[in-house]
Design an enzyme around this catalytic site. Structure first.
Site, PDB file in Angstrom:
ATOM      1  N   ASP A   1       6.004   4.242   5.037  1.00  0.00           N
ATOM      2  CA  ASP A   1       6.853   3.206   5.644  1.00  0.00           C
ATOM      3  C   ASP A   1       6.843   1.900   4.840  1.00  0.00           C
ATOM      4  O   ASP A   1       7.517   0.940   5.213  1.00  0.00           O
ATOM      5  CB  ASP A   1       6.465   2.961   7.116  1.00  0.00           C
ATOM      6  N   HIS A   2       6.098   1.884   3.729  1.00  0.00           N
ATOM      7  CA  HIS A   2       6.053   0.691   2.864  1.00  0.00           C
ATOM      8  C   HIS A   2       6.572   0.966   1.451  1.00  0.00           C
ATOM      9  O   HIS A   2       6.759   0.021   0.684  1.00  0.00           O
ATOM     10  CB  HIS A   2       4.623   0.126   2.817  1.00  0.00           C
TER      11      HIS A   2
ATOM     12  N   HIS B   1      -7.507  -0.561   5.172  1.00  0.00           N
ATOM     13  CA  HIS B   1      -6.428   0.272   5.735  1.00  0.00           C
ATOM     14  C   HIS B   1      -6.158   1.398   4.739  1.00  0.00           C
ATOM     15  O   HIS B   1      -6.071   2.573   5.113  1.00  0.00           O
ATOM     16  CB  HIS B   1      -5.195  -0.598   5.954  1.00  0.00           C
TER      17      HIS B   1
ATOM     18  N   HIS C   1       4.608  -5.125  10.103  1.00  0.00           N
ATOM     19  CA  HIS C   1       5.189  -4.548  11.333  1.00  0.00           C
ATOM     20  C   HIS C   1       5.378  -5.608  12.410  1.00  0.00           C
ATOM     21  O   HIS C   1       4.621  -6.568  12.490  1.00  0.00           O
ATOM     22  CB  HIS C   1       4.264  -3.465  11.914  1.00  0.00           C
TER      23      HIS C   1
ATOM     24  N   ASP D   1      -0.214  -3.999   6.068  1.00  0.00           N
ATOM     25  CA  ASP D   1      -0.843  -3.484   7.283  1.00  0.00           C
ATOM     26  C   ASP D   1      -2.318  -3.892   7.381  1.00  0.00           C
ATOM     27  O   ASP D   1      -3.120  -3.206   8.028  1.00  0.00           O
ATOM     28  CB  ASP D   1      -0.745  -1.954   7.335  1.00  0.00           C
TER      29      ASP D   1
ATOM     30  N   HIS E   1       1.450   3.867   1.977  1.00  0.00           N
ATOM     31  CA  HIS E   1       2.030   4.560   3.130  1.00  0.00           C
ATOM     32  C   HIS E   1       3.560   4.573   3.061  1.00  0.00           C
ATOM     33  O   HIS E   1       4.185   3.608   2.633  1.00  0.00           O
ATOM     34  CB  HIS E   1       1.564   3.925   4.451  1.00  0.00           C
TER      35      HIS E   1
ATOM     36  N   HIS F   1       0.855  -1.203   0.000  1.00  0.00           N
ATOM     37  CA  HIS F   1       0.000   0.000   0.000  1.00  0.00           C
ATOM     38  C   HIS F   1       0.881   1.240   0.000  1.00  0.00           C
ATOM     39  O   HIS F   1       2.102   1.144   0.121  1.00  0.00           O
ATOM     40  CB  HIS F   1      -0.992  -0.008   1.166  1.00  0.00           C
TER      41      HIS F   1
END
Ligand code: ZN
Ligand code: FE
Length: 258
Positions: free
Chosen positions: A58-59, A113, A170, A132, A56, A54
């Protein structure tokens, strides 16, 4: 070894998906390119694909650096993320195939999400990358969908074979299990997993992967049918209707504040 976890930022995981036959690999969810490229080089592999779950940061935060370092790299991403995946080359939808050498992964659309959140399922590896959406003993926050969207997405993952290994985005496992135990203190599988996860973390090890079969036993977001969980939720809030989506929504709301 076909799947290699590469820690990213404070608690994220990127994963190298390796086709042993060709030495080619893909990377799921890269936020820090240098660490991923070091691992690829150290193992003598050739990176051919980026598989973001996705949009975001952090990905996908490492995508631009990966593409600069590896010309010709394919960067997949869900069409429903509407161009928010940096350096994207290939738009994919639910059911699409992604290839890493001789390995084929299937895209599974699991929105909630984010609108375009996807999982990558590799039957050959008996593994799914859930980003996530599904964590070990948890699920992601519902940012771009409704509770029922997330319930449907988690159900799609739960329908995979019980043996499927779950690689999530995570390392939230211990905290997730602590929350789960507040709702199902009598769940022996949950108690065992908690003791195991704490000792793994204390020893500096990762708690991934889990399996779909395990998640059905311990993940409160897959356990709306558990009598103990339902009773716990309705004790906290007797106004919650006794249906799976309402139970899920209340569980998620409680976890948001845990
Ligand atoms: Zn996210
Ligand atoms: Fe994340």
């Amino acid at each position: 070894m076909a799947i290699i976890a590469v820690p990213q930022l404070s608690d994220n995981y990127a994963y190298l998906v390796v086709d042993d036959a060709s030495g080619q690999c893909g990377v799921v969810d890269c936020s820090e390119a240098a660490k991923v490229l070091d691992e690829v080089k150290r193992r003598g592999l050739k990176l051919v694909a980026v598989l973001p779950t996705h949009w975001h940061f952090d990905h996908v935060g490492g995508n631009e650096d990966l593409v600069r370092a590896v010309p010709g790299l394919r960067v997949y991403g869900a069409r429903n993320e509407n161009g928010r995946i940096p350096a994207q080359t290939d738009e994919v939808d639910d059911g699409a195939a992604v290839r890493i050498g001789s390995l084929t992964g299937r895209v599974i659309g699991i929105p909630a999400h984010t609108n375009g959140h996807i999982a990558y399922y590799f039957p050959d590896l008996d593994a799914v990358f859930t980003g996530d959406t599904m964590f070990i003993a948890g699920c992601g926050r519902v940012f771009e969908g409704k509770a029922e969207t997330m319930v449907a997405s988690l159900a799609k993952l739960a329908a995979l074979p019980d043996s499927t290994r779950v690689y999530c985005g995570h390392e939230y496992t211990v905290k997730n299990l602590e929350f789960a135990l507040t709702l199902e203190p009598g769940n022996q599988a949950l108690k065992d997993k908690y003791a195991w996860a704490k000792s793994e973390r204390a020893a500096g090890r990762y708690t991934i992967p889990s399996t779909i079969g395990d998640e059905k036993r311990i993940n409160p977001f897959l356990r709306s049918s558990s009598a103990e969980l339902r009773a716990s939720i309705r004790k906290i809030d007797p106004a919650v209707p006794d249906d799976p989506v309402a139970i899920f929504a209340k569980t998620r709301a409680l976890k948001d504040k845990f």
